[in-house]
Design a protein around this motif. Structure first.
Motif, PDB file in Angstrom:
ATOM      1  N   ASP A  30      42.778 137.152  74.066  1.00 17.82           N
ATOM      2  CA  ASP A  30      43.465 138.360  74.540  1.00 17.82           C
ATOM      3  C   ASP A  30      42.479 139.212  75.336  1.00 17.82           C
ATOM      4  N   ASP A  31      42.178 140.416  74.874  1.00 20.78           N
ATOM      5  CA  ASP A  31      41.222 141.259  75.596  1.00 20.78           C
ATOM      6  C   ASP A  31      39.825 140.652  75.556  1.00 20.78           C
ATOM      7  N   ALA A  32      39.146 140.683  76.686  1.00 20.85           N
ATOM      8  CA  ALA A  32      37.743 140.296  76.732  1.00 20.85           C
ATOM      9  C   ALA A  32      36.887 141.449  76.220  1.00 20.85           C
ATOM     10  N   ALA A  33      35.607 141.165  75.955  1.00 15.50           N
ATOM     11  CA  ALA A  33      34.717 142.194  75.414  1.00 15.50           C
ATOM     12  C   ALA A  33      34.594 143.378  76.363  1.00 15.50           C
ATOM     13  N   GLY A  34      34.435 143.095  77.662  1.00 16.26           N
ATOM     14  CA  GLY A  34      34.315 144.176  78.633  1.00 16.26           C
ATOM     15  C   GLY A  34      35.562 145.026  78.697  1.00 16.26           C
ATOM     16  N   GLU A  35      36.728 144.383  78.630  1.00 15.11           N
ATOM     17  CA  GLU A  35      37.988 145.132  78.622  1.00 15.11           C
ATOM     18  C   GLU A  35      38.096 146.000  77.383  1.00 15.11           C
ATOM     19  N   GLY A  55      28.548 141.695  83.092  1.00 14.70           N
ATOM     20  CA  GLY A  55      28.324 143.128  82.931  1.00 14.70           C
ATOM     21  C   GLY A  55      27.903 143.546  81.542  1.00 14.70           C
ATOM     22  N   VAL A  56      28.520 142.952  80.501  1.00 19.70           N
ATOM     23  CA  VAL A  56      28.207 143.344  79.122  1.00 19.70           C
ATOM     24  C   VAL A  56      26.825 142.852  78.709  1.00 19.70           C
ATOM     25  N   SER A  57      26.252 141.904  79.454  1.00 21.41           N
ATOM     26  CA  SER A  57      24.900 141.439  79.117  1.00 21.41           C
ATOM     27  C   SER A  57      23.859 142.525  79.328  1.00 21.41           C
ATOM     28  N   ALA A  58      24.234 143.619  79.999  1.00 21.04           N
ATOM     29  CA  ALA A  58      23.318 144.752  80.161  1.00 21.04           C
ATOM     30  C   ALA A  58      23.249 145.607  78.904  1.00 21.04           C
ATOM     31  N   ASN A  59      24.153 145.373  77.944  1.00 21.93           N
ATOM     32  CA  ASN A  59      24.182 146.167  76.717  1.00 21.93           C
ATOM     33  C   ASN A  59      22.914 145.916  75.903  1.00 21.93           C
ATOM     34  N   LEU A  60      22.126 146.937  75.691  1.00 24.82           N
ATOM     35  CA  LEU A  60      20.826 146.774  75.032  1.00 24.82           C
ATOM     36  C   LEU A  60      20.954 146.395  73.567  1.00 24.82           C
ATOM     37  N   ALA A  61      21.984 146.890  72.895  1.00 23.55           N
ATOM     38  CA  ALA A  61      22.192 146.527  71.492  1.00 23.55           C
ATOM     39  C   ALA A  61      22.503 145.040  71.368  1.00 23.55           C
ATOM     40  N   LEU A  62      23.294 144.515  72.293  1.00 27.05           N
ATOM     41  CA  LEU A  62      23.616 143.089  72.274  1.00 27.05           C
ATOM     42  C   LEU A  62      22.374 142.256  72.568  1.00 27.05           C
ATOM     43  N   ARG A  63      21.586 142.677  73.526  1.00 25.83           N
ATOM     44  CA  ARG A  63      20.356 141.944  73.846  1.00 25.83           C
ATOM     45  C   ARG A  63      19.422 141.886  72.640  1.00 25.83           C
ATOM     46  N   SER A  64      19.259 143.024  71.992  1.00 21.61           N
ATOM     47  CA  SER A  64      18.366 143.083  70.842  1.00 21.61           C
ATOM     48  C   SER A  64      18.854 142.185  69.712  1.00 21.61           C
ATOM     49  N   ALA A  65      20.162 142.216  69.437  1.00 24.08           N
ATOM     50  CA  ALA A  65      20.716 141.412  68.355  1.00 24.08           C
ATOM     51  C   ALA A  65      20.594 139.921  68.640  1.00 24.08           C
ATOM     52  N   LEU A  66      20.828 139.528  69.897  1.00 24.05           N
ATOM     53  CA  LEU A  66      20.713 138.114  70.249  1.00 24.05           C
ATOM     54  C   LEU A  66      19.261 137.646  70.238  1.00 24.05           C
ATOM     55  N   GLU A  67      18.352 138.510  70.619  1.00 26.40           N
ATOM     56  CA  GLU A  67      16.931 138.149  70.554  1.00 26.40           C
ATOM     57  C   GLU A  67      16.518 137.904  69.107  1.00 26.40           C
ATOM     58  N   ASP A  68      16.964 138.777  68.204  1.00 25.83           N
ATOM     59  CA  ASP A  68      16.645 138.595  66.780  1.00 25.83           C
ATOM     60  C   ASP A  68      17.264 137.312  66.236  1.00 25.83           C
ATOM     61  N   ALA A  69      18.525 137.071  66.594  1.00 26.93           N
ATOM     62  CA  ALA A  69      19.242 135.912  66.071  1.00 26.93           C
ATOM     63  C   ALA A  69      18.637 134.601  66.568  1.00 26.93           C
ATOM     64  N   TYR A  91      18.472 136.348  80.058  1.00 27.41           N
ATOM     65  CA  TYR A  91      19.509 137.141  80.712  1.00 27.41           C
ATOM     66  C   TYR A  91      18.982 137.623  82.056  1.00 27.41           C
ATOM     67  N   PRO A  92      19.886 138.043  82.944  1.00 29.43           N
ATOM     68  CA  PRO A  92      19.444 138.521  84.262  1.00 29.43           C
ATOM     69  C   PRO A  92      18.810 139.904  84.166  1.00 29.43           C
ATOM     70  N   ALA A  93      18.132 140.304  85.219  1.00 28.04           N
ATOM     71  CA  ALA A  93      17.684 141.691  85.331  1.00 28.04           C
ATOM     72  C   ALA A  93      18.911 142.594  85.300  1.00 28.04           C
ATOM     73  N   LEU A  94      18.737 143.823  84.841  1.00 34.21           N
ATOM     74  CA  LEU A  94      19.868 144.732  84.717  1.00 34.21           C
ATOM     75  C   LEU A  94      20.619 144.896  86.031  1.00 34.21           C
ATOM     76  N   SER A  95      19.906 144.867  87.141  1.00 31.88           N
ATOM     77  CA  SER A  95      20.544 145.045  88.450  1.00 31.88           C
ATOM     78  C   SER A  95      21.429 143.866  88.837  1.00 31.88           C
ATOM     79  N   PHE A  96      21.257 142.724  88.158  1.00 32.31           N
ATOM     80  CA  PHE A  96      22.048 141.541  88.478  1.00 32.31           C
ATOM     81  C   PHE A  96      23.036 141.173  87.377  1.00 32.31           C
ATOM     82  N   CYS A  97      23.250 142.091  86.435  1.00 34.14           N
ATOM     83  CA  CYS A  97      24.259 141.852  85.397  1.00 34.14           C
ATOM     84  C   CYS A  97      25.665 142.073  85.945  1.00 34.14           C
ATOM     85  N   THR A  98      25.841 143.130  86.715  1.00 32.35           N
ATOM     86  CA  THR A  98      27.138 143.393  87.328  1.00 32.35           C
ATOM     87  C   THR A  98      27.288 142.535  88.584  1.00 32.35           C
TER      88      THR A  98
END
Length: 347
Positions: free
Chosen positions: A159-164, A270-284, A294-301
């Motif tokens: 249904d809804d994507a994460a960004g939506e 776009g959501v790959s720029a989310n810092l909380a998600l990046r941190s959680a995935l790095e830990d996991a 992940y891309p540089a923040l300027s290339f996430c969107t």
């Protein structure tokens, strides 16, 4: 080979030049966010018209930035879908016209393949094979990636994507448009424990996603509170919502790594720029002896660099797009062909 890339799938006009030997030489991006903000979302006709206004000046700026002439270009890549058809048409017609006039190949690029390959623009790119989490706009997908064009869908949103979900929750909190990045920033001021929202579909097997129920839970929490909401109320809700989304994405990524046996995870969109998600995935991933890229923040969107890169990779394999022009508002990534194998002519 030098490839000009054009991105015009929605509300951002992106142009870039990528050289297969020297890397990214220049890129420019114009965002239409301010224009669409007063409408609370993208107006397709306005988006198309603005692409028409911005595209040629951006191409000229990129050529100047890179110190190159049009005679140096070996191919023109453009986004052919998925996206808004009117917006896609602007980029496609410009790209095909230039390619024809310059006598070079044109390459129709899948928007999500551009996102998937965006981390390859970094100094330390991931190597194939890997698992990719694509979280861009209306897409949330887990893809098994063995090489260019070798994609297997492992799971996607039903249904809804994460960004939506981010944008719709931000709208519930009256955070403006686009609300996703604002909500993520506001979550940094939130106090944990006040609200707890469910992480959808983590209590059942599989790697599909669903975020509509989470959005409903947020609406119920908002409706149960006295009006107007304070800034702290909004921050606490934002934190609880983001925590639920991040937990869901991390759990499904771990399942994908287990299913494939891969040790490399790529996150893009776009959501790959989310810092909380990046941190959680790095830990996991660190805990599992794996690594996330992940891309540089300027290339996430959305951006032209990812389109130029994706086009260049297919061009070096001898691929090009023939007439007539075909654009697709919806286009499964798994329908992309693998590039033809080109014999080594140096021997």
């Amino acid at each position: 080979m030098l490839v000009l890339g054009i991105e015009s799938s929605c509300d951002e006009t992106g142009v870039a030049l990528y050289d297969t030997e020297l890397g990214l030489l220049g890129h420019q991006l114009y965002s239409q966010v301010k224009m669409h903000a007063k409408y609370g979302g993208v107006v397709p006709e306005l988006a198309s018209r603005d692409h028409v206004r911005r595209l040629v000046p951006l191409i000229q700026d990129v050529l100047l930035q890179a110190g190159r002439q049009r005679e140096d270009i070996n191919g023109v890549a453009y986004t052919a879908g998925p996206g808004l058809l009117g917006a896609l048409m602007v980029g496609a017609m410009a790209a095909r016209s230039m390619a024809y006039a310059w006598g070079v190949p044109a390459l129709a690029v899948h928007h999500m393949e551009g996102h998937l390959l965006a981390p390859m623009l970094e100094a330390n790119p991931p190597a194939f094979p890997f698992v990719a989490l694509l979280v861009s706009g209306g897409h949330t997908q887990l893809i098994k990636v063995e090489g260019i064009g070798q994609y297997e869908l492992l799971g996607e949103s039903v249904d809804d994507a994460a960004g939506e979900a981010f944008d719709k929750t931000a709208k519930l909190l009256d955070l403006g448009y686009p609300g996703g990045p604002v909500l993520a920033k506001l979550a940094e001021q939130g106090v944990g424990g006040r609200f707890t929202f469910p992480s959808p579909m983590v209590d059942r097997p599989g790697m599909d996603f669903s975020f509509s129920g989470l959005k409903t839970a947020v609406r119920q929490a908002v409706n149960a509170m006295p009006e107007p909401l304070t800034e702290q109320d909004k921050a606490d809700i934002a934190l609880a919502f983001q925590t639920a989304v991040v937990r869901t994405l991390v759990i499904k990524c771990k399942r994908a790594l287990d299913a494939t046996g891969y040790k490399t995870l790529v996150i893009a969109g776009g959501v790959s720029a989310n810092l909380a998600l990046r941190s959680a995935l790095e830990d996991a991933t660190r805990a599992r002896g794996a690594r996330v890229y992940y891309p540089a923040l300027s290339f996430c969107t959305d951006n032209g660099a990812m389109i130029a890169y994706a086009g260049a990779q297919r061009l070096v394999q001898g691929e090009h797009t023939k007439l007539p022009v075909t654009l697709r508002a919806r286009w499964p990534l798994t329908e992309l062909p693998s590039p033809p194998v080109v014999a080594d002519r140096s021997q």
